[in-house]
Design an enzyme around this catalytic site. Structure first.
Site, short mmCIF file in Angstrom:
data_model
loop_
_atom_site.label_atom_id
_atom_site.label_comp_id
_atom_site.label_asym_id
_atom_site.label_seq_id
_atom_site.Cartn_x
_atom_site.Cartn_y
_atom_site.Cartn_z
CG HIS A 108 -1.72 -1.02 1.61
ND1 HIS A 108 -1.30 -2.11 2.30
CD2 HIS A 108 -3.05 -1.19 1.39
CE1 HIS A 108 -2.33 -2.93 2.49
NE2 HIS A 108 -3.40 -2.41 1.95
CG ASP A 111 1.83 -0.93 3.42
OD1 ASP A 111 1.15 -0.57 4.39
OD2 ASP A 111 1.45 -1.74 2.56
#
Ligand code: XLS
Ligand code: NI
Ligand code: NI
Length: 443
Positions: A108, A111
């Site tokens: 993501h 992240d």
């Protein structure tokens, strides 16, 4: 050890390159079944499975749960500068990817680097890390299976992103998806995922479901049109899940998403990323979800994990049940494999698994159970009477009136006439226990 792969620090000290040593090995840091070059049903295990590491669970998740805080204290999480800290995390991630020997990873946006509230600044941060990831990918040969945007953690998304009742929030979600698509494209990502974390509702009392689902479809069209315009050739995947964190998520399960994709004319661009623990939350087996997807040309990618049979939550444990995974692999092999995707370990080590080696044991175990299950499933299909038994169950449709029925040639009156002519049908066994024993025999 200083290199482009590990930066100037080695994070997983004491763990070297994980190698295939065969079923007889008692080395816990070696593969016993995942021999990436082994050919099964015409392809190598590496090609069939396309294993990926999930950035979020392995390098971000801190072990916190609703009853207690962080137990995983990461040495790559120390620097105060956002970009430097993110680069350390990426060094650790690529060190892990390289040592575990998986060809792919998934992330993501948030992240990879922490986001604040300034859209332009967030873009700048992500782009800086994309440049860094490009070098890492080139040096290691590791590729991006899929990218995605996290549209569920920030508080602005508490009522959803593309299904938010407030258009202002939807636009913020769109800005984030645009950047995540740009990042995925820049990194040669093969697919892009939409998991609708909060695209659903907590109560129908305050929800115009029809309007929200219409917005969801418009949003996906806009994202797809943008990515195609930028030259993205990969697949878009929707990841079904019935609930959690919402009470009801619109992408409930494979069949629900199929209906949605058909209704909103998205079948040409979208397939499914199915997750084991989401299937079980929806009251299905994972093989059921895979079969629904495969039968409709939607079997794109898999998020591998498992739930807990006793509590039913999305516990995201690593897969370890050879019997279950063998059933997944039977569906996979019989449907011609995954369309564009791979097997991403969307799984996390337990909060009390605190040794650096634990992350390796978890991924080794997951890879071995999938590899072994694929080999077993292939043996079942090649050597046993499994396929014959299934085919024989439907033999009455292969000729005569049964065939005519399949061809759409019989009316209700024709069927009635045949019933009278053929008399009372024989009782025919479904042989379930025989087949269960057969699977166990090949394990
Ligand atoms: C959460 C989902 C999530 C997606 C990516 O349950 O599995 O991790 O895979 O957003
Ligand atoms: Ni999940
Ligand atoms: Ni997932």
């Amino acid at each position: 050890m200083a290199s482009i792969l590990t930066g100037d620090k080695e994070y997983f000290k004491g763990v070297g390159q994980i190698k295939y040593e065969g079923p007889e090995s008692d080395n816990p840091l070696a593969y016993r079944w995942y021999d990436e070059n082994r050919v099964v049903a015409g392809k190598t295990l590496k090609e069939h499975l396309k294993f990926a590491t999930a950035y979020w669970h392995s390098f971000v998740g801190s072990g916190a749960d609703p009853f207690g805080g962080q137990t995983h204290v990461f040495p790559w999480d120390e620097k105060s500068d956002v970009i430097e800290r993110a680069k350390d995390k990426m060094d650790a991630a690529f060190e892990f990817f390289t040592k575990i020997g998986f060809p792919y990873y998934c992330f993501h946006d948030v992240d990879v680097v922490d986001y604040g509230n300034d859209i332009n600044e967030n873009d700048r941060r992500l782009q800086a890390l994309v440049e860094y990831a490009k070098e890492k990918q080139a040096a290691s040969g590791i590729k991006l299976l899929w990218g995605t945007a996290n549209l569920f953690s920030h508080k602005r998304y508490m009522n959803g992103a593309s299904t938010n009742p407030d258009f202002h929030v939807l636009a913020h979600g769109a800005a984030q998806v645009k950047s995540a698509l740009d990042a995925t494209i820049a990194l040669g990502g093969e697919n892009y995922v939409f998991w609708g974390g909060r695209e659903g509702y907590m109560s129908l009392l305050n929800t115009d479901m029809h309007r929200e689902i219409e917005h969801f479809a418009k949003f996906l069209h806009a994202a797809k049109d943008y990515a195609r315009k930028q030259g993205f050739k990969g697949n878009f995947f929707i990841e079904p899940k019935p609930c959690e964190p919402t009470k009801h998520q619109y992408d409930y399960d494979a069949a629900t998403v199929l209906g949605f994709l058909q209704k909103y004319d998205l079948m040409n661009d979208f397939k499914l990323n199915l997750e084991v623990n989401h299937a079980t939350l929806a009251g299905h087996t994972f093989q059921h979800e895979m079969q629904v997807a495969a039968d409709n040309g939607l079997l794109g990618s898999l998020d591998a994990n498992r739930g807990d049979a006793q509590n039913g939550w999305d516990t995201d444990q690593f897969p370890n049940d050879i019997n279950e995974v063998t059933e997944y692999m039977l569906v996979l092999l019989q449907s011609g494999g995954l369309q564009g995707g791979g097997v991403n370990f969307d799984a996390k080590i337990r909060r009390n698994s605190t040794d650096p080696a634990d992350l390796f044991y978890a991924h080794i175990g997951g890879a071995d159970v999938f590899a072994r299950a694929l080999i077993i499933a292939d043996n079942i299909l090649q050597k046993s009477d499994y396929k014959k038994i299934r085919a024989e169950r439907y033999a009455s449709y292969d000729s005569g009136k049964g065939k005519e029925f399949e061809e759409g040639k019989l009316t209700l009156e024709d069927l009635r006439a045949y019933a009278i002519e053929a008399g009372e049908p024989a009782v025919i066994s479904g042989k379930q226990e025989y087949l269960e024993n057969l699977v166990n025999r090949y394990i």
